[in-house]
Design a protein around this motif. Structure first.
Motif, short mmCIF file in Angstrom:
data_model
loop_
_atom_site.label_atom_id
_atom_site.label_comp_id
_atom_site.label_asym_id
_atom_site.label_seq_id
_atom_site.Cartn_x
_atom_site.Cartn_y
_atom_site.Cartn_z
N SER A 70 0.81 -1.23 0.00
CA SER A 70 0.00 0.00 0.00
C SER A 70 0.84 1.27 0.00
O SER A 70 0.40 2.30 -0.52
CB SER A 70 -0.94 0.01 1.21
OG SER A 70 -0.20 0.06 2.42
N GLY A 71 2.05 1.22 0.53
CA GLY A 71 2.90 2.40 0.60
C GLY A 71 3.77 2.63 -0.63
O GLY A 71 4.49 3.62 -0.70
N GLY A 72 3.73 1.71 -1.58
CA GLY A 72 4.45 1.91 -2.84
C GLY A 72 5.80 1.23 -2.95
O GLY A 72 6.39 1.23 -4.04
N SER A 73 6.31 0.64 -1.87
CA SER A 73 7.61 -0.02 -1.96
C SER A 73 7.58 -1.18 -2.95
O SER A 73 8.51 -1.35 -3.75
CB SER A 73 8.05 -0.53 -0.59
OG SER A 73 8.35 0.53 0.28
N ALA A 74 6.53 -1.98 -2.90
CA ALA A 74 6.44 -3.15 -3.78
C ALA A 74 6.46 -2.72 -5.25
O ALA A 74 7.21 -3.27 -6.06
CB ALA A 74 5.18 -3.95 -3.48
N GLU A 75 5.65 -1.73 -5.58
CA GLU A 75 5.59 -1.26 -6.96
C GLU A 75 6.94 -0.71 -7.43
O GLU A 75 7.40 -1.02 -8.53
CB GLU A 75 4.51 -0.19 -7.10
CG GLU A 75 4.34 0.33 -8.51
CD GLU A 75 3.26 1.41 -8.61
OE1 GLU A 75 3.25 2.09 -9.65
OE2 GLU A 75 2.47 1.56 -7.68
N ALA A 76 7.57 0.09 -6.59
CA ALA A 76 8.87 0.67 -6.96
C ALA A 76 9.94 -0.40 -7.12
O ALA A 76 10.70 -0.40 -8.10
CB ALA A 76 9.30 1.70 -5.92
N LEU A 77 9.99 -1.35 -6.17
CA LEU A 77 11.02 -2.38 -6.22
C LEU A 77 10.74 -3.44 -7.28
O LEU A 77 11.64 -4.17 -7.68
CB LEU A 77 11.18 -3.02 -4.84
CG LEU A 77 11.77 -2.08 -3.79
CD1 LEU A 77 11.69 -2.71 -2.40
CD2 LEU A 77 13.19 -1.69 -4.13
N ASN A 78 9.50 -3.53 -7.73
CA ASN A 78 9.17 -4.48 -8.78
C ASN A 78 9.88 -4.15 -10.09
O ASN A 78 10.03 -4.99 -10.96
CB ASN A 78 7.66 -4.55 -9.00
CG ASN A 78 7.23 -5.82 -9.68
OD1 ASN A 78 7.86 -6.87 -9.53
ND2 ASN A 78 6.15 -5.74 -10.44
N MET A 79 10.34 -2.92 -10.21
CA MET A 79 11.08 -2.52 -11.42
C MET A 79 12.53 -2.98 -11.39
O MET A 79 13.20 -2.96 -12.42
CB MET A 79 11.01 -1.00 -11.58
CG MET A 79 9.60 -0.51 -11.89
SD MET A 79 9.54 1.25 -12.27
CE MET A 79 9.51 1.94 -10.63
N VAL A 80 13.03 -3.39 -10.22
CA VAL A 80 14.42 -3.82 -10.10
C VAL A 80 14.57 -5.20 -10.74
O VAL A 80 13.84 -6.13 -10.42
CB VAL A 80 14.87 -3.86 -8.63
CG1 VAL A 80 16.29 -4.38 -8.51
CG2 VAL A 80 14.74 -2.48 -7.99
N GLN A 81 15.51 -5.29 -11.66
CA GLN A 81 15.79 -6.55 -12.35
C GLN A 81 17.29 -6.78 -12.40
O GLN A 81 18.08 -5.86 -12.24
CB GLN A 81 15.26 -6.49 -13.79
CG GLN A 81 13.78 -6.31 -13.91
CD GLN A 81 13.33 -6.26 -15.36
OE1 GLN A 81 14.13 -6.15 -16.29
NE2 GLN A 81 12.02 -6.33 -15.56
N ASN A 82 17.66 -8.01 -12.66
CA ASN A 82 19.05 -8.34 -12.92
C ASN A 82 19.44 -7.77 -14.28
O ASN A 82 18.57 -7.46 -15.10
CB ASN A 82 19.24 -9.87 -12.92
CG ASN A 82 19.05 -10.47 -11.55
OD1 ASN A 82 19.60 -9.98 -10.57
ND2 ASN A 82 18.25 -11.52 -11.47
N PRO A 83 20.74 -7.64 -14.56
CA PRO A 83 21.16 -7.11 -15.86
C PRO A 83 20.60 -7.88 -17.06
O PRO A 83 20.38 -7.29 -18.12
CB PRO A 83 22.69 -7.22 -15.81
CG PRO A 83 23.02 -7.11 -14.35
CD PRO A 83 21.88 -7.83 -13.66
N ASP A 84 20.31 -9.17 -16.86
CA ASP A 84 19.76 -9.95 -17.97
C ASP A 84 18.24 -9.88 -18.05
O ASP A 84 17.61 -10.57 -18.85
CB ASP A 84 20.22 -11.41 -17.88
CG ASP A 84 19.69 -12.14 -16.66
OD1 ASP A 84 18.94 -11.54 -15.85
OD2 ASP A 84 20.02 -13.34 -16.50
#
Length: 160
Positions: free
Chosen positions: A17-31
């Protein structure tokens, strides 16, 4: 494994609800994969989620773990509860057992839990999980011996 902490003390309750999940969902490995990128969440069981009160008042399932596990599953992500705990009182034994049981039942997305204060904290610290030496052996705290130990809760596998 790389842990990805959120904001608001990386609370499991506000992670989605605070947005951490949505923001961190964009983090990916280089591949472009998300392998071993694990959401780092905390959750205490006292009335204000501070981990500073001995009494536990909730198992956190409805308000924290259910919404988080739903989001994790929908997004192909996983989390690790890197801080949890409560006082060495009966209310915490019951609620922690329920929380750990829920996490174990959802082990596809919740990888496990770590008890806070399992290090070199003073044994009179409100959330202490430090064993005490009685002269001939070491004794676990009530919370560890009755709820958090894999030998007791039989919900998680111990590492050999």
């Amino acid at each position: 494994m790389i842990l990805l902490p959120g904001d608001d003390y990386t609370s499991a309750e506000t992670f989605v609800s605070g947005g951490s999940a949505e923001a961190l969902n964009m983090v990916q490995n280089p591949d472009g994969t998300i392998t071993n990128l694990i959401m780092d969440v905390h959750k205490y069981l006292d009335y204000d989620n501070s981990g500073t009160n001995a009494a536990c008042v909730t198992n956190n399932i409805e308000d924290s773990w259910y919404p988080l596990t739903t989001w994790l599953r929908a997004n192909g992500r996983q989390a690790l509860n890197t801080e949890t705990g409560g006082g060495n009182v009966d209310s915490c034994v019951g609620y922690i057992s329920q929380q750990i049981g829920y996490q174990a039942a959802n082990s596809d997305v919740i990888l496990g839990y770590l008890g806070w204060s399992a290090g070199s904290f003073a044994t009179d610290y409100v959330l202490s999980q430090v064993p005490t030496d009685n002269g001939t052996s070491w004794n676990d705290t009530l919370l560890v011996s009755m709820a958090m130990s894999p030998m007791t809760n039989m919900l998680v596998a111990s590492v050999v």
